[in-house]
Design a protein around this motif. Structure first.
Motif, PDB file in Angstrom:
ATOM      1  N   GLU A 159       0.857  -1.172   0.000  1.00  0.00           N
ATOM      2  CA  GLU A 159       0.000   0.000   0.000  1.00  0.00           C
ATOM      3  C   GLU A 159       0.896   1.225   0.000  1.00  0.00           C
ATOM      4  OE1 GLU A 159      -2.640  -0.170   3.324  1.00  0.00           O
ATOM      5  OE2 GLU A 159      -3.133  -2.248   2.889  1.00  0.00           O
ATOM      6  N   SER A 164       2.558   4.615   0.932  1.00  0.00           N
ATOM      7  CA  SER A 164       2.725   5.314   2.210  1.00  0.00           C
ATOM      8  C   SER A 164       3.327   6.685   1.923  1.00  0.00           C
ATOM      9  CB  SER A 164       3.664   4.526   3.133  1.00  0.00           C
ATOM     10  OG  SER A 164       5.003   4.733   2.748  1.00  0.00           O
ATOM     11  N   ASP A 165       3.135   7.615   2.853  1.00  0.00           N
ATOM     12  CA  ASP A 165       3.731   8.934   2.638  1.00  0.00           C
ATOM     13  C   ASP A 165       4.977   9.103   3.504  1.00  0.00           C
ATOM     14  OD1 ASP A 165       2.550   9.003   5.050  1.00  0.00           O
ATOM     15  OD2 ASP A 165       1.393  10.844   4.720  1.00  0.00           O
ATOM     16  N   ASN A 166       5.545   7.990   3.935  1.00  0.00           N
ATOM     17  CA  ASN A 166       6.732   8.058   4.794  1.00  0.00           C
ATOM     18  C   ASN A 166       7.933   8.622   4.037  1.00  0.00           C
ATOM     19  OD1 ASN A 166       5.420   6.917   6.980  1.00  0.00           O
ATOM     20  ND2 ASN A 166       5.833   4.840   6.283  1.00  0.00           N
ATOM     21  N   SER A 192       6.026   1.807  -3.187  1.00  0.00           N
ATOM     22  CA  SER A 192       5.214   3.032  -3.150  1.00  0.00           C
ATOM     23  C   SER A 192       5.412   3.822  -1.851  1.00  0.00           C
ATOM     24  CB  SER A 192       3.727   2.687  -3.296  1.00  0.00           C
ATOM     25  OG  SER A 192       3.516   1.966  -4.464  1.00  0.00           O
ATOM     26  N   ILE A 193       6.653   4.078  -1.549  1.00  0.00           N
ATOM     27  CA  ILE A 193       6.994   4.850  -0.346  1.00  0.00           C
ATOM     28  C   ILE A 193       7.064   6.335  -0.741  1.00  0.00           C
ATOM     29  CG2 ILE A 193       8.706   5.147   1.509  1.00  0.00           C
ATOM     30  CD1 ILE A 193       9.636   2.248   0.863  1.00  0.00           C
ATOM     31  N   GLY A 194       6.624   7.207   0.159  1.00  0.00           N
ATOM     32  CA  GLY A 194       6.607   8.640  -0.144  1.00  0.00           C
ATOM     33  C   GLY A 194       7.944   9.158  -0.650  1.00  0.00           C
ATOM     34  N   LYS A 231      11.083   9.986   8.678  1.00  0.00           N
ATOM     35  CA  LYS A 231      10.498   9.150   9.732  1.00  0.00           C
ATOM     36  C   LYS A 231      11.237   7.845   9.980  1.00  0.00           C
ATOM     37  CE  LYS A 231       5.904  11.034   9.310  1.00  0.00           C
ATOM     38  NZ  LYS A 231       4.651  10.915   8.590  1.00  0.00           N
ATOM     39  N   ASP A 272       9.824   1.240   6.178  1.00  0.00           N
ATOM     40  CA  ASP A 272       8.460   1.666   5.845  1.00  0.00           C
ATOM     41  C   ASP A 272       7.438   0.897   6.692  1.00  0.00           C
ATOM     42  OD1 ASP A 272       6.692   3.240   4.282  1.00  0.00           O
ATOM     43  OD2 ASP A 272       6.178   1.454   3.120  1.00  0.00           O
ATOM     44  N   GLY A 286       5.568   4.224  12.259  1.00  0.00           N
ATOM     45  CA  GLY A 286       4.168   4.279  12.659  1.00  0.00           C
ATOM     46  C   GLY A 286       3.801   3.157  13.612  1.00  0.00           C
ATOM     47  N   SER A 340       3.143  -0.053  13.046  1.00  0.00           N
ATOM     48  CA  SER A 340       2.268  -1.167  12.660  1.00  0.00           C
ATOM     49  C   SER A 340       3.027  -2.486  12.696  1.00  0.00           C
ATOM     50  CB  SER A 340       1.675  -0.925  11.265  1.00  0.00           C
ATOM     51  OG  SER A 340       2.710  -0.842  10.323  1.00  0.00           O
TER      52      SER A 340
END
Lengths: 349, 336
Positions: free
Chosen positions: A30, A32-34, A62-64, A92, A286, A290, A292
């Motif tokens: 997915e 991410s905007d990291n 799809s990393i920021g 981050k 990634d 956060g 997760s």
């Protein structure tokens, strides 16, 4: 064919092409905007593949943002200032080659307190540390396999010299032990006549290796280098001497070393996997950002003198047989590590 | 002293006082201008995280600058600031980790060693009459070499946890206590040079040692005291680094401190030829350098540009120093 029908078909093909291009990324993870960064200890050719690894990981997962940032010099304070400024800009997660195994810990600790995870890449931080884990080359295994390759190239007998890195570096001790172990397994057929340390700087390597070859060329049957710079210098020196009698195994895949392998001046070199280190680190960071995912306590970590949480990023011998295909082998190693990483080392919600 | 006027023992006119004050106001204006520029271009510059780390770096740079400033005041220089700093770092580590002594004793031991090494420098300079540049260049290598032989370059990372916790402590969420210590040291130096006999003797000896000696100033003793004070200040900066890292590392200090040690005082108005100090100026000079360094990093202007900018700043500082020197000389001649 009617114009309208042609247009629809072309549009369909175009959409399909766009979809094919995006699909791997969409399926892989997915978005991410990291914002993540890979930070070496300073400028060094070893880390160059991290830049491509960062770009590939950004696209594939799809990393920021995944950026490759190099401190201007090999100084711990410059590296910590860079880390702190990137944290202030909203990065981050960090993959870091520690500028100092001990000194990096206070900065990592502070970043961790601010919810910013770090991974030690290519070199470890000294325990106790707040880095999530250390991901790099198993230096003992690499030096052991390299020495075995050298002994094979020498026909199983003769005198060898070990061109080692900094004596105060704990990895040098491990590499020394690995070379000695491989030599001891020959039951005296191979003798380690000298370990030349502190050769991982251009001037020191030039002076020491050339002096060694000038003074003892005839007594030496083989050499193994366990540092990037002595590998390059020894490859150049053997080519200059035109000596194919002395067998040599180096480390890393500098073009000078690879050319020397192709032309028969060098037996082989131990490939490390800097690209894989950067690529997998970005993927894992990634996941860790956060909270997760968290790192498992009971994962199959390798214990080293520096840390109890080490993961081998892979190593293999490059010789004339796989000179053109070794990059594919490394990519396969990287893909294998990345695919199994989540199950093996992480707890994810 | 420059913070009250240039070269007070010989020149204390109102114009010079104003000149010194305007130089500091100018420096402060430049620092403020950079803060406005960086904070408007990069919002992260004013984040609590950046302000805290910037303040902590500034604290260390300020004290390193002070260590050089007190020797510049005597007309000499101390190239061993970094070497004394790292010796103090490893001594504190040895006392706290290996011998397990209480923290105050460890701190005191490191400060005493710093003072002793500074005293050695001063003693050698006064006794031999050799320029401080040569003596401290030699002693820098001597001290660093001895430290490496004794410690085998092994870092000590099992210090009492309070040390590291102090380095990470935040006052009012953004201020490092190290910055408060640096301000405290600055206040003490201000009092020393402004109000004490010793401070005035140091300035007099630095301005014109022969005239000072003829006026009854014990120049040799004053030079030794200046170097001793420099050693103590270098050791203080070393202890701040220990708190910052939570470990005693042989890789800190050394030549890395040379540039910041000169940048702060020279930018702030301390003359390289001696006879003046600028305590507040040194703090502002260090603030300018730290601000630019942090700002360029936050703006992500290529890291390699940083070196270029620091070199430019030093060049500007030296040119300013030259201009100030000429100005003072002209005033001096004008009064004769």
């Amino acid at each position: 064919m009617r114009t309208g029908e042609l247009l629809v078909r072309r549009l369909g093909l175009g959409l399909a092409a766009v979809a094919c291009g995006l699909l791997p990324g969409i399926l892989a993870a997915e978005a991410s905007d990291n914002k993540l960064a890979l930070i070496p200890g300073g400028p060094h050719p070893y880390f160059a593949p991290w830049e491509q690894a960062a770009a590939d990981a950004k696209r594939d997962f799809s990393i920021g943002a995944v950026d490759f940032k190099v401190p201007q010099e090999w100084k711990l304070n410059l590296q910590t200032e860079l880390l702190e400024s990137l944290a202030a800009q909203g990065y981050k997660g960090f993959g870091v080659f520690p500028g100092d195994a001990v000194g990096i810990n206070s900065t990592v600790d502070e970043l961790n307190s601010a919810g910013i995870p770090s991974i030690a890449l290519a070199g470890c931080a000294q325990d106790p540390t707040k880095v999530a884990f250390c991901f790099g080359t198993d230096v003992y295994n690499s030096a052991y396999l390299g020495t075995k390759e050298l002994i094979k190239g020498m026909g199983g007998k003769g005198n060898i010299v070990h061109l080692a890195g900094l004596l105060v570096d704990p990895n040098t001790t491990l590499r020394k032990n690995a070379v000695e172990k491989a030599v001891s397994e020959t039951n005296g057929a191979v003798k380690l006549i000298q370990t030349v340390a502190d050769t991982d700087a251009q001037e020191a390597a030039d002076q020491k290796i050339n002096a060694l070859l000038a003074a003892q060329k005839d007594e030496i049957d083989g050499m193994i280098a366990t540092g990037y710079i002595p590998s390059v210098v020894a490859s150049k020196s053997l080519r200059t001497l035109g000596d194919k009698r002395i067998k040599f195994v180096g480390i890393d895949d500098d073009p000078i070393v690879l050319d020397a392998i192709k032309d028969g001046y060098v037996v082989g070199t131990m490939a490390q996997n800097p690209y894989g280190q950067g690529y997998v680190a970005a993927y894992v960071l990634d996941l860790l950002v956060g909270g997760s995912c968290t790192v498992k306590d009971d994962a199959p970590w390798i214990k080293t003198p520096q840390t109890a949480r080490f993961i081998d990023s892979g190593t293999l011998v490059i010789n004339n047989a796989n000179l053109t295909a070794y990059k594919d082998d490394l990519k396969k190693i990287t893909a294998d590590i990345q695919k199994s990483f989540k199950d093996k080392y992480l707890n994810c919600k | 002293m420059t913070d009250q006027g240039v070269h007070e023992p010989l020149l204390s006119g109102r114009r010079l006082l104003l000149a010194g004050a305007s130089a500091r106001i100018g420096l402060l204006a430049i620092v403020i201008m950079f803060w406005i520029l960086f904070s408007s271009l990069a919002p992260g510059f004013l984040s609590a995280f950046n302000l805290f780390t910037l303040g902590r770096s500034l604290a260390i740079d300020v004290v390193i600058g002070f260590a050089q400033m007190v020797v510049l005041a005597t007309g000499g220089m101390n190239l061993a600031v970094g070497s004394i700093g790292v010796c103090a770092v490893m001594t504190s580590g040895y006392l706290l980790q290996i011998l397990g002594l209480p923290i105050p004793i460890g701190i005191l031991g490191a400060l005493v060693l710093g003072g002793a090494l500074g005293w050695l420098n001063g003693f050698a300079i006064v006794r031999t009459g050799v320029n401080s540049f040569i003596i401290t260049l030699a002693s820098a290598n001597l001290f660093s070499g001895a430290m490496l032989i004794l410690t085998k370059a092994v870092p000590l990372n099992a210090l009492p946890s309070e040390i590291g916790a102090f380095g990470k402590m935040k006052v009012a969420s953004v201020v490092s206590p190290l910055l408060l210590i640096a301000l405290g040291i600055g206040a003490a130096l201000y009092v020393l040079f402004r109000y004490s006999v010793l401070g005035r003797q140091i300035l007099a000896a630095g301005a014109n040692s022969r005239a000072a000696a003829m006026s009854g100033v014990p120049v040799g003793r004053v030079v030794i005291l200046g170097h001793t004070l420099s050693g103590i200040l270098a050791a203080s900066a070393g202890l701040m680094v220990v708190a910052r890292l939570g470990a005693a590392m042989p890789a800190v200090g050394g030549e890395e401190w040379l540039l910041p040690s000169f940048l702060g005082p020279v930018l702030g108005g301390t003359l390289l030829s001696g006879g003046t100090v600028a305590v507040i100026g040194t703090m502002l000079g260090a603030a300018l350098v730290t601000t630019i360094r942090s700002g360029l990093l936050v703006l992500q202007i290529g890291n390699f540009w940083l070196q270029l900018f620091l070199g430019l700043i030093l060049l500007v500082a030296v040119l300013l120093d030259r201009y100030r020197g000429l100005y003072v000389e002209r005033r001096r001649l004008g009064r004769q």
